[in-house]
Design a protein around this motif. Structure first.
Motif, PDB file in Angstrom:
ATOM      1  N   LEU A 183      -9.626  19.391 -25.579  1.00  5.38           N
ATOM      2  CA  LEU A 183      -8.444  20.189 -25.263  1.00  5.38           C
ATOM      3  C   LEU A 183      -7.216  19.654 -25.978  1.00  5.38           C
ATOM      4  O   LEU A 183      -7.190  18.521 -26.456  1.00  5.38           O
ATOM      5  N   ASN A 184      -6.185  20.486 -25.996  1.00  2.00           N
ATOM      6  CA  ASN A 184      -4.914  20.092 -26.601  1.00  2.00           C
ATOM      7  C   ASN A 184      -3.791  20.238 -25.577  1.00  2.00           C
ATOM      8  O   ASN A 184      -2.692  20.687 -25.895  1.00  2.00           O
ATOM      9  N   VAL A 185      -4.085  19.871 -24.337  1.00  2.00           N
ATOM     10  CA  VAL A 185      -3.093  19.864 -23.264  1.00  2.00           C
ATOM     11  C   VAL A 185      -3.192  18.528 -22.535  1.00  2.00           C
ATOM     12  O   VAL A 185      -4.246  17.886 -22.550  1.00  2.00           O
ATOM     13  N   PRO A 186      -2.112  18.073 -21.902  1.00  2.00           N
ATOM     14  CA  PRO A 186      -2.186  16.829 -21.137  1.00  2.00           C
ATOM     15  C   PRO A 186      -3.210  16.927 -20.010  1.00  2.00           C
ATOM     16  O   PRO A 186      -3.296  17.944 -19.321  1.00  2.00           O
ATOM     17  N   VAL A 187      -3.986  15.861 -19.830  1.00  2.00           N
ATOM     18  CA  VAL A 187      -5.018  15.811 -18.805  1.00  2.00           C
ATOM     19  C   VAL A 187      -4.855  14.537 -17.976  1.00  2.00           C
ATOM     20  O   VAL A 187      -4.704  13.445 -18.537  1.00  2.00           O
ATOM     21  N   VAL A 188      -4.881  14.692 -16.650  1.00  2.00           N
ATOM     22  CA  VAL A 188      -4.863  13.535 -15.752  1.00  2.00           C
ATOM     23  C   VAL A 188      -6.304  13.096 -15.530  1.00  2.00           C
ATOM     24  O   VAL A 188      -7.128  13.860 -15.024  1.00  2.00           O
ATOM     25  N   VAL A 189      -6.611  11.863 -15.935  1.00  2.00           N
ATOM     26  CA  VAL A 189      -7.941  11.283 -15.732  1.00  2.00           C
ATOM     27  C   VAL A 189      -7.840  10.357 -14.528  1.00  2.00           C
ATOM     28  O   VAL A 189      -7.333   9.242 -14.628  1.00  2.00           O
ATOM     29  N   CYS A 190      -8.308  10.849 -13.391  1.00  2.00           N
ATOM     30  CA  CYS A 190      -8.122  10.133 -12.131  1.00  2.00           C
ATOM     31  C   CYS A 190      -9.365   9.314 -11.783  1.00  2.00           C
ATOM     32  O   CYS A 190     -10.491   9.755 -11.999  1.00  2.00           O
ATOM     33  N   LYS A 191      -9.142   8.117 -11.251  1.00  2.00           N
ATOM     34  CA  LYS A 191     -10.261   7.297 -10.783  1.00  2.00           C
ATOM     35  C   LYS A 191     -10.504   7.567  -9.300  1.00  2.00           C
ATOM     36  O   LYS A 191      -9.614   8.016  -8.581  1.00  2.00           O
ATOM     37  N   ASP A 192     -11.721   7.272  -8.839  1.00  2.00           N
ATOM     38  CA  ASP A 192     -12.054   7.430  -7.426  1.00  2.00           C
ATOM     39  C   ASP A 192     -11.943   6.075  -6.737  1.00  2.00           C
ATOM     40  O   ASP A 192     -11.706   5.046  -7.377  1.00  2.00           O
ATOM     41  N   LYS A 193     -12.163   6.078  -5.431  1.00  2.00           N
ATOM     42  CA  LYS A 193     -11.920   4.893  -4.608  1.00  2.00           C
ATOM     43  C   LYS A 193     -12.772   3.691  -4.997  1.00  2.00           C
ATOM     44  O   LYS A 193     -12.383   2.549  -4.764  1.00  2.00           O
ATOM     45  N   HIS A 194     -13.949   3.914  -5.599  1.00  2.00           N
ATOM     46  CA  HIS A 194     -14.867   2.819  -5.897  1.00  2.00           C
ATOM     47  C   HIS A 194     -14.831   2.367  -7.351  1.00  2.00           C
ATOM     48  O   HIS A 194     -15.528   1.427  -7.719  1.00  2.00           O
ATOM     49  N   HIS A 195     -14.023   3.009  -8.173  1.00  2.00           N
ATOM     50  CA  HIS A 195     -14.027   2.684  -9.597  1.00  2.00           C
ATOM     51  C   HIS A 195     -13.209   1.435  -9.900  1.00  2.00           C
ATOM     52  O   HIS A 195     -12.156   1.194  -9.315  1.00  2.00           O
ATOM     53  N   THR A 196     -13.696   0.653 -10.854  1.00  2.00           N
ATOM     54  CA  THR A 196     -12.976  -0.520 -11.322  1.00  2.00           C
ATOM     55  C   THR A 196     -11.970  -0.114 -12.395  1.00  2.00           C
ATOM     56  O   THR A 196     -12.034   0.999 -12.943  1.00  2.00           O
ATOM     57  N   LEU A 197     -11.069  -1.025 -12.722  1.00  2.00           N
ATOM     58  CA  LEU A 197     -10.112  -0.780 -13.789  1.00  2.00           C
ATOM     59  C   LEU A 197     -10.834  -0.494 -15.104  1.00  2.00           C
ATOM     60  O   LEU A 197     -10.471   0.426 -15.840  1.00  2.00           O
ATOM     61  N   GLY A 240      -4.706   8.637 -13.604  1.00  2.00           N
ATOM     62  CA  GLY A 240      -4.408   9.001 -12.223  1.00  2.00           C
ATOM     63  C   GLY A 240      -4.991   8.021 -11.217  1.00  2.00           C
ATOM     64  O   GLY A 240      -6.172   7.678 -11.294  1.00  2.00           O
ATOM     65  N   GLU A 241      -4.153   7.547 -10.290  1.00  2.00           N
ATOM     66  CA  GLU A 241      -4.590   6.665  -9.207  1.00  2.00           C
ATOM     67  C   GLU A 241      -4.348   7.387  -7.885  1.00  2.00           C
ATOM     68  O   GLU A 241      -3.224   7.787  -7.575  1.00  2.00           O
ATOM     69  N   ALA A 242      -5.423   7.578  -7.101  1.00  2.00           N
ATOM     70  CA  ALA A 242      -5.321   8.328  -5.849  1.00  2.00           C
ATOM     71  C   ALA A 242      -5.794   7.522  -4.644  1.00  2.00           C
ATOM     72  O   ALA A 242      -5.999   8.082  -3.575  1.00  2.00           O
ATOM     73  N   GLY A 243      -5.970   6.219  -4.811  1.00  2.00           N
ATOM     74  CA  GLY A 243      -6.370   5.382  -3.689  1.00  2.00           C
ATOM     75  C   GLY A 243      -7.679   4.665  -3.939  1.00  2.00           C
ATOM     76  O   GLY A 243      -8.579   5.195  -4.592  1.00  2.00           O
ATOM     77  N   THR A 244      -7.772   3.454  -3.411  1.00  2.00           N
ATOM     78  CA  THR A 244      -8.993   2.669  -3.508  1.00  2.00           C
ATOM     79  C   THR A 244      -9.457   2.310  -2.101  1.00  2.00           C
ATOM     80  O   THR A 244      -8.745   2.559  -1.119  1.00  2.00           O
ATOM     81  N   LEU A 245     -10.639   1.751  -1.967  1.00  2.00           N
ATOM     82  CA  LEU A 245     -11.193   1.448  -0.651  1.00  2.00           C
ATOM     83  C   LEU A 245     -10.322   0.450   0.096  1.00  2.00           C
ATOM     84  O   LEU A 245      -9.786  -0.500  -0.472  1.00  2.00           O
ATOM     85  N   ASN A 246     -10.218   0.672   1.400  1.00  2.00           N
ATOM     86  CA  ASN A 246      -9.418  -0.178   2.270  1.00  2.00           C
ATOM     87  C   ASN A 246     -10.316  -0.851   3.298  1.00  2.00           C
ATOM     88  O   ASN A 246     -11.340  -0.282   3.711  1.00  2.00           O
ATOM     89  N   ILE A 247      -9.973  -2.051   3.720  1.00  2.00           N
ATOM     90  CA  ILE A 247     -10.800  -2.763   4.704  1.00  2.00           C
ATOM     91  C   ILE A 247     -10.546  -2.261   6.122  1.00  2.00           C
ATOM     92  O   ILE A 247     -11.325  -2.542   7.029  1.00  2.00           O
ATOM     93  N   GLN A 248      -9.478  -1.499   6.336  1.00  2.00           N
ATOM     94  CA  GLN A 248      -9.164  -0.977   7.663  1.00  2.00           C
ATOM     95  C   GLN A 248      -9.875   0.354   7.879  1.00  2.00           C
ATOM     96  O   GLN A 248      -9.695   1.288   7.108  1.00  2.00           O
ATOM     97  N   ALA A 249     -10.664   0.420   8.938  1.00  2.00           N
ATOM     98  CA  ALA A 249     -11.487   1.601   9.198  1.00  2.00           C
ATOM     99  C   ALA A 249     -10.646   2.856   9.429  1.00  2.00           C
ATOM    100  O   ALA A 249     -11.036   3.962   9.034  1.00  2.00           O
ATOM    101  N   LYS A 250      -9.497   2.706  10.072  1.00  2.00           N
ATOM    102  CA  LYS A 250      -8.677   3.874  10.388  1.00  2.00           C
ATOM    103  C   LYS A 250      -7.993   4.448   9.151  1.00  2.00           C
ATOM    104  O   LYS A 250      -7.561   5.598   9.162  1.00  2.00           O
ATOM    105  N   GLN A 251      -7.850   3.640   8.125  1.00  2.00           N
ATOM    106  CA  GLN A 251      -7.257   4.097   6.877  1.00  2.00           C
ATOM    107  C   GLN A 251      -8.234   3.789   5.748  1.00  2.00           C
ATOM    108  O   GLN A 251      -8.333   2.660   5.277  1.00  2.00           O
ATOM    109  N   SER A 252      -8.976   4.816   5.346  1.00  2.00           N
ATOM    110  CA  SER A 252     -10.061   4.609   4.369  1.00  2.00           C
ATOM    111  C   SER A 252      -9.551   4.224   2.988  1.00  2.00           C
ATOM    112  O   SER A 252     -10.255   3.567   2.225  1.00  2.00           O
ATOM    113  N   TYR A 253      -8.326   4.645   2.670  1.00  2.00           N
ATOM    114  CA  TYR A 253      -7.809   4.424   1.328  1.00  2.00           C
ATOM    115  C   TYR A 253      -6.482   3.663   1.364  1.00  2.00           C
ATOM    116  O   TYR A 253      -5.731   3.743   2.330  1.00  2.00           O
ATOM    117  N   ARG A 254      -6.222   2.956   0.296  1.00  2.00           N
ATOM    118  CA  ARG A 254      -4.919   2.313   0.091  1.00  2.00           C
ATOM    119  C   ARG A 254      -4.522   2.492  -1.364  1.00  2.00           C
ATOM    120  O   ARG A 254      -5.372   2.654  -2.254  1.00  2.00           O
TER     121      ARG A 254
END
Length: 288
Positions: free
Chosen positions: A189-203, A224-238
């Motif tokens: 493509l020739n448009v800007p694209v956000v490449v987002c990682k998921d919670k389990h992906h490394t840098l 794109g960064e949308a959150g990684t795994l969290n150790i707190q059960a009530k908040q799955s992402y940080r």
């Protein structure tokens, strides 16, 4: 090693670099961007002399890089990448995008193909054909207000409809990060694209995926960064502040922080957005 050609370099100059690599026993990988060509040397780079390569016609610079991400690296381009869409500069100043109030944002964010995770939540009864038709109307409406539109793609099959609607930017969620087919398609493509990682992906996985997209020719990338795994059960992402800071350190790409599912703990979305900006994010996506 990568060899960065001057803007609009002639085919003859590119071929001269390729022949030099062949004589040294290496192969080439050519990435053709909108303005310049970047040639990656594949093989034992120890036989190459950057100073000799830089003497070849229309070679801007030759850089030896140890990472598996080269085109997007700081070594390849020391200055931050900035893209312009409908007069809006992406990667220059901080942009706060409000999903619920796009009229107050520099960019309108649309997620027309969203499906609730739980099967017991209310599901849309509108077909994808109807959704695509609505998307065309929504994008056209925002364009009439001179506002660029970012559209989230949740399935590779939706890509054609999003492009047909003339979306200005595409957001690809972390669930597609390691899909080679998706990397290839958005790389064309020739448009800007956000490449987002998921919670389990490394840098490394994140940056290598962006590199693979760039290798197919699209250099207008946003991490794109949308959150990684969290150790707190009530908040799955940080919010992964460290990943944002490292992405800014190692690459020239702008970073988008999506905090829409993160601001439900001690810190609000606004506070998380401020932390992301301190770490170097240039775009913050929120809905609160």
């Amino acid at each position: 090693m990568i060899i960065v050609m001057q803007p609009q370099a002639a085919a003859e100059a590119i071929e001269q670099v390729v022949q030099y690599l062949h004589k040294a026993g290496l192969r080439e990988h050519i990435s053709v961007g909108a303005e310049r060509v970047i040639i990656g040397a594949v093989g034992d780079e120890r036989v190459l002399d950057a100073r000799v390569l830089e003497q070849l016609p229309q070679v801007e610079r030759a850089v030896r890089i140890v990472h598996d991400w080269r085109i997007i690296s700081r070594e390849a381009q020391p200055n931050d990448s900035v893209y312009v869409s409908f007069g809006v500069f992406l990667g220059q100043e901080l942009l706060n995008l409000d999903i619920k109030r796009p009229e107050n944002s520099a960019v309108a964010y649309l997620d027309p193909f969203y499906i609730p995770h739980s099967p017991y939540q209310a599901q849309t009864t509108i077909s994808e054909t109807q959704l695509s038709r609505q998307l065309v109307e929504q994008v056209a409406s925002w364009h009439q207000q001179y506002k660029p539109v970012m559209v989230r793609v949740r399935d590779l099959r939706q890509l054609d409809d999003v492009l047909a609607a003339q979306a200005d930017m595409i957001y690809v969620g972390g669930e597609w990060l390691e899909s080679r087919v998706m990397q290839q398609e958005i790389g064309r493509l020739n448009v800007p694209v956000v490449v987002c990682k998921d919670k389990h992906h490394t840098l490394e996985q994140w940056l290598v995926a962006a590199e693979r997209v760039a290798m197919h020719g699209n250099h207008q990338l946003i991490l794109g960064e949308a959150g990684t795994l969290n150790i707190q059960a009530k908040q799955s992402y940080r919010l992964d502040i460290e990943a944002i800071a490292q992405a800014v350190k190692y690459t020239h790409l702008p970073v988008l922080a999506n905090v829409t599912r993160l601001g439900y703990g001690v810190l609000s979305q606004a506070q998380l957005g401020q932390l992301a900006a301190v770490a170097g994010a240039k775009i913050v996506l929120q809905d609160a």
